[in-house]
Design a protein around this motif. Sequence first.
Motif, short mmCIF file in Angstrom:
data_model
loop_
_atom_site.label_atom_id
_atom_site.label_comp_id
_atom_site.label_asym_id
_atom_site.label_seq_id
_atom_site.Cartn_x
_atom_site.Cartn_y
_atom_site.Cartn_z
N LEU A 1 -0.92 -5.24 -9.55
CA LEU A 1 -1.45 -6.60 -9.63
C LEU A 1 -0.34 -7.65 -9.54
O LEU A 1 -0.58 -8.77 -9.09
CB LEU A 1 -2.22 -6.78 -10.95
N SER A 2 0.87 -7.28 -9.94
CA SER A 2 1.99 -8.23 -9.88
C SER A 2 2.68 -8.20 -8.52
O SER A 2 3.59 -8.99 -8.28
CB SER A 2 3.01 -7.92 -10.97
N GLY A 3 2.26 -7.28 -7.65
CA GLY A 3 2.88 -7.20 -6.34
C GLY A 3 4.12 -6.33 -6.28
O GLY A 3 4.80 -6.28 -5.26
N LEU A 4 4.44 -5.60 -7.36
CA LEU A 4 5.62 -4.76 -7.41
C LEU A 4 5.37 -3.36 -6.89
O LEU A 4 6.31 -2.58 -6.70
CB LEU A 4 6.16 -4.68 -8.85
N ALA A 5 4.11 -2.98 -6.69
CA ALA A 5 3.75 -1.66 -6.17
C ALA A 5 2.48 -1.81 -5.34
O ALA A 5 1.74 -2.79 -5.48
CB ALA A 5 3.54 -0.66 -7.32
N ALA A 6 2.25 -0.81 -4.50
CA ALA A 6 1.07 -0.82 -3.64
C ALA A 6 0.12 0.30 -4.06
O ALA A 6 0.58 1.40 -4.42
CB ALA A 6 1.46 -0.65 -2.17
N PRO A 7 -1.19 0.08 -4.02
CA PRO A 7 -2.13 1.15 -4.35
C PRO A 7 -2.20 2.16 -3.21
O PRO A 7 -1.83 1.86 -2.06
CB PRO A 7 -3.45 0.40 -4.52
N ARG A 8 -2.69 3.34 -3.52
CA ARG A 8 -2.89 4.34 -2.47
C ARG A 8 -4.10 3.98 -1.62
O ARG A 8 -4.04 4.05 -0.39
CB ARG A 8 -3.04 5.73 -3.10
N THR A 9 -5.19 3.64 -2.27
CA THR A 9 -6.38 3.17 -1.57
C THR A 9 -7.04 2.09 -2.43
O THR A 9 -6.68 1.89 -3.58
CB THR A 9 -7.41 4.31 -1.33
N GLY A 10 -8.04 1.43 -1.86
CA GLY A 10 -8.77 0.39 -2.58
C GLY A 10 -8.22 -0.99 -2.26
O GLY A 10 -7.31 -1.16 -1.43
N SER A 11 -8.77 -1.98 -2.93
CA SER A 11 -8.39 -3.36 -2.65
C SER A 11 -8.30 -4.18 -3.92
O SER A 11 -8.97 -3.88 -4.92
CB SER A 11 -9.40 -4.01 -1.70
N VAL A 12 -7.47 -5.20 -3.87
CA VAL A 12 -7.34 -6.18 -4.96
C VAL A 12 -7.47 -7.56 -4.33
O VAL A 12 -6.61 -7.97 -3.53
CB VAL A 12 -5.99 -6.06 -5.69
N ALA A 13 -8.54 -8.26 -4.68
CA ALA A 13 -8.72 -9.63 -4.21
C ALA A 13 -8.27 -10.58 -5.31
O ALA A 13 -8.80 -10.57 -6.42
CB ALA A 13 -10.19 -9.89 -3.86
N MET A 14 -7.27 -11.38 -5.00
CA MET A 14 -6.74 -12.34 -5.96
C MET A 14 -6.14 -13.50 -5.15
O MET A 14 -5.96 -13.39 -3.94
CB MET A 14 -5.69 -11.71 -6.87
N PRO A 15 -5.88 -14.62 -5.81
CA PRO A 15 -5.32 -15.75 -5.06
C PRO A 15 -4.06 -15.34 -4.30
O PRO A 15 -3.17 -14.69 -4.87
CB PRO A 15 -5.00 -16.77 -6.15
N GLU A 16 -3.99 -15.67 -3.03
CA GLU A 16 -2.84 -15.29 -2.22
C GLU A 16 -1.66 -16.21 -2.48
O GLU A 16 -0.51 -15.81 -2.33
CB GLU A 16 -3.21 -15.32 -0.74
N GLN A 17 -1.95 -17.43 -2.84
CA GLN A 17 -0.88 -18.40 -3.04
C GLN A 17 -1.24 -19.31 -4.20
O GLN A 17 -2.36 -19.81 -4.28
CB GLN A 17 -0.64 -19.21 -1.78
N ALA A 18 -0.30 -19.50 -5.10
CA ALA A 18 -0.54 -20.36 -6.25
C ALA A 18 -0.38 -21.82 -5.85
O ALA A 18 0.13 -22.15 -4.77
CB ALA A 18 0.43 -20.02 -7.37
N GLN A 19 -0.80 -22.69 -6.73
CA GLN A 19 -0.57 -24.11 -6.53
C GLN A 19 0.93 -24.39 -6.57
O GLN A 19 1.70 -23.59 -7.12
CB GLN A 19 -1.29 -24.90 -7.62
N PRO A 20 1.38 -25.49 -5.98
CA PRO A 20 2.82 -25.80 -5.99
C PRO A 20 3.39 -25.78 -7.41
O PRO A 20 2.78 -26.30 -8.34
CB PRO A 20 2.87 -27.20 -5.39
#
Length: 252
Positions: free
Chosen positions: A51-70
């Motif tokens: 969820l923090s972007g430090l690892a990738a899942p083997r399968t599946g998806s994570v939908a979360m904001p792609e870019q934070a506010q400034p």
Amino acid sequence: MAALIDIRDLAIGYGSAPPVLEGFSATLLPGSFTALVGPSGVGKSTLLRVLSGLAAPRTGSVAMPEQAQPGRRVAAMVFQEARLLPWRRVSANVALGLEGLGLAASERRRRAAATLELVGLSEMGRRWPYQLSGGQRQRINLARALAVNPELLLLDEPFSALDAITRHSLQDELLRLWRETGTTILFVTHDLDEAVYLADRVILLGGKPARAVRDFQVGLARPRERDTASFAEQVRALRGALSESVADGAGI
């Protein structure tokens, strides 16, 4: 209310070994406080890393904001160890995550000072990490994550190495900060009392490979008292479900 995080059929594994967690789905609403509980080795910490972007899942998806506010980051993580940089003073450690956000140096200093005040350590800014107690170090660790004003705050057993008095104090501090900031929190813990005290929802992982075996809504009003019959009943229910998952092959 629209979900902030939507996780679908996630599988996590290491190398070519079978997955340790599979078929995991969950949604996290904005401003929610969720605890993730389960035996060792079921992928709790790795899920936070995904969820923090430090690892990738083997399968599946994570939908979360792609870019934070400034001036913000989508997610920030608090580890079990404070991991403060010994060559940077406390205020510089808190400002670490603000680097790379395009903020002026004066704004980074202002944000660091404001966050230190938020966690009650405004007088510690000029100190070095070695001059702090264990509890103070973990509050600085928390301040460093909060300084980036994350939409999602991920905490990986942040209080497990502390004594009981300090741990309870920091649990209350975290609840205060959650109320004041409205940040969405996902909190990993092995402590069932801690999970029930802090969270409104507890997701229990168990089995082998692990899966979500129970999505437990904590039906207790806030503020909560640990020494009440209703609190003890919630913990017993969670412990019973955890025992079943261990018997089902999750391990300990």
